[in-house]
Design an enzyme around this catalytic site. Structure first.
Site: not given
Ligand code: NAD
Length: 478
Positions: A46, A143, A177, A235
């Protein structure tokens, strides 16, 4: 060997996961020569960014999250040339037509859903509506996959409207892993272990995933989830499956996943006395779980220990102990396979002696060690000692552990190769929820409250008792 040319769209390409794992991982594959020259990585989110702005984001991510010795200016520059950015709205129509125009039809197309779970279905729908994805395209789903059985089923059904199961890659980075795959090699490529891999020779198995961090900053999300949903359902359950499954007939995605599914379906319900839940207390200026979660009435567990029974011929009588928690003494993920004593000892009993153990280390350093008993060297008589046959990868490879391919980059390359072996199938996820849901419902029905535990400890006292009462003990969290 480079993979086939691809277009990879990272939805949520400006998010935390993209910054810490996906972009750095792709860069490392690029440096390793695994990315073909005409591969394209398209960030889509976004945020208001242009291509240069996104390359700048990626460069900073590489500088921060890739080991300095892999920072080669020319390589970074060449890698960044593969990147571009599209502003799209997953909930609206902005950007989709433009994205449709640039996706190549004659290369592998992969779409990584690195966004919150409420957007998974929305993205799938729009990829279909704007004819961006075709029958050979792949989607990678992060996830959490559902919150309970009902929501997981709904999500599976929603994705199935637009994509075949063979196109859906549900990611669980634990499966990427090195050691997890090595576990399959150790079990199924050697004659040594498999004959002993059952309740006749294995006393019990412990799986521990402990973290030192709390939930501050994401307390709102975590409080609706808890250790059971956040860690065990995915996990720990996946690790349990790989340890416990029968040898698959072939090393192909469905043969492996069929066997994992059978393990999940064989799990007995867990009685209340075999589960200990905990919440961390405040420590010095560090807040308690309640404060982190900003919910004074929270009954969500930041720690969970449980004894699990797999009801089949192989495992009848061998308990599996699972343990995971936040703000514990150390960050560590490991599996310990604890073998039984030999049926008869010809040696004097000796204090503190341990049984054979196979320890599979997943975090912080990956590797395995096998503890065996030998004679203490020297003229001191027939005294026994335990030694570890160390199979740590860092040593075996002669490199530091940083160089072991990160789970995410391995899994992304598997997506491009079209190999689903290390991804969860829809029925596996549903079966896992079907086992977890009644346990959580039991806590709600009983008004169960988690036990407080000290930050920096190994969890509540009761968790130790879960083992002690049966004459066993957890391995130290150090
Ligand atoms: P984040 O909040 O940092 O990033 C979210 C992303 O989604 C951003 O790029 C944002 O611009 C985009 N976004 C949000 N709403 C949007 C929309 N309406 N249209 C287009 N883009 C949109 O989240 P994250 O930590 O990067 O996590 C992303 C996914 O990965 C989640 O499902 C989270 O559960 C999973 N996850 C994250 C981690 C981690 O370490 N961060 C680990 C495991 C799983």
């Amino acid at each position: 060997i480079p993979v086939d040319p691809f277009d990879l769209v990272i939805f949520g390409g400006t998010g935390d996961l993209a910054k810490r794992k996906i972009i750095p991982g792709l860069y490392r594959r690029f440096v390793a020569g695994q990315m073909p020259e005409d591969a394209r990585i398209i960030g889509a989110a976004r945020s208001e960014l242009d291509n240069d702005g996104y390359r700048d984001f990626a460069r900073k991510a590489i500088e921060k999250y890739v080991h300095a010795k892999n920072h080669d200016k020319d390589k970074v520059r060449d890698f960044l040339k593969c990147l571009s950015y599209f502003r799209i709205d997953a909930l609206g129509q902005d950007g989709w037509k433009d994205l449709a125009k640039i996706i190549r039809k004659d290369v592998v197309q992969a779409f990584y859903f690195s966004v919150g779970p409420r957007l998974f279905g929305e993205l799938a729908k729009r990829l279909h509506k704007y004819k961006i994805a075709g029958p050979d395209s792949r989607i990678v789903v992060e996830k959490p996959f559902g919150h309970d059985l009902e929501s997981a089923k709904a999500l599976n059904a929603e994705l199935a409207e637009y994509f075949d199961e063979t196109q859906i890659y549900r990611i669980d980075h634990y499966l990427g892993k090195e050691t997890v795959q090595n576990l399959m090699a150790v079990r199924f490529a050697n004659i040594l272990f498999e004959p002993l891999w059952n309740s006749q020779y294995i006393d019990h198995i412990q799986i521990t995933v402990s973290e030192t961090v709390g939930v501050s900053g994401r307390g709102g999300y975590y409080d609706k989830s808890g250790a059971m949903r956040d860690m065990v359902q995915n996990h720990l359950m996946q690790l349990l499956c790989l340890i416990a499954m029968e040898p698959p007939a072939h090393f192909d995605p469905d043969s492996v996943r069929d066997e994992k599914l059978k393990v999940i379906r064989a799990l007995d319900p867990v009685p209340a006395e075999d589960i200990v839940r905990g919440q961390y207390r405040a420590e010095g200026d560090q807040p308690s779980y309640i404060e982190d979660a900003e919910n004074p009435d929270s009954r969500t567990e930041s720690f969970l220990a449980m004894k699990v029974h797999i009801a089949n011929w192989r495992w009848n009588g061998t308990p599996f102990y699972l343990r995971t928690g936040k703000r514990l003494r150390a960050r560590k993920s490991e599996i310990a396979v604890v073998f039984k004593e030999p049926p008869h000892s010809i040696f004097e009993p000796q204090e503190g002696r341990r049984c054979n153990e196979l320890i599979i280390h997943l975090q912080p350093n990956e590797g395995m060690d096998l503890r065996v008993t030998i004679k203490e060297p020297g003229p001191g008589g027939m005294r026994l000692m335990d030694v570890a046959l160390d199979m740590s990868f860092a040593e075996a490879l002669g490199e530091d552990a940083e160089d072991i391919t990160d789970a995410y980059e391995r899994l992304i390359m598997d997506v491009i190769r079209g190999n689903q072996t290390l991804f969860m199938r829809g029925d596996e996820v549903e079966a896992a929820w079907a086992w977890v849901d009644p346990i959580i419902q039991g806590w709600i029905d009983r008004g169960d409250r988690p036990k407080p535990y000290d930050a920096g400890s190994s969890g509540p006292e009761d968790a130790l008792m879960l083992m002690h009462r049966e004459g066993r003990r957890w391995r130290e969290i150090t």
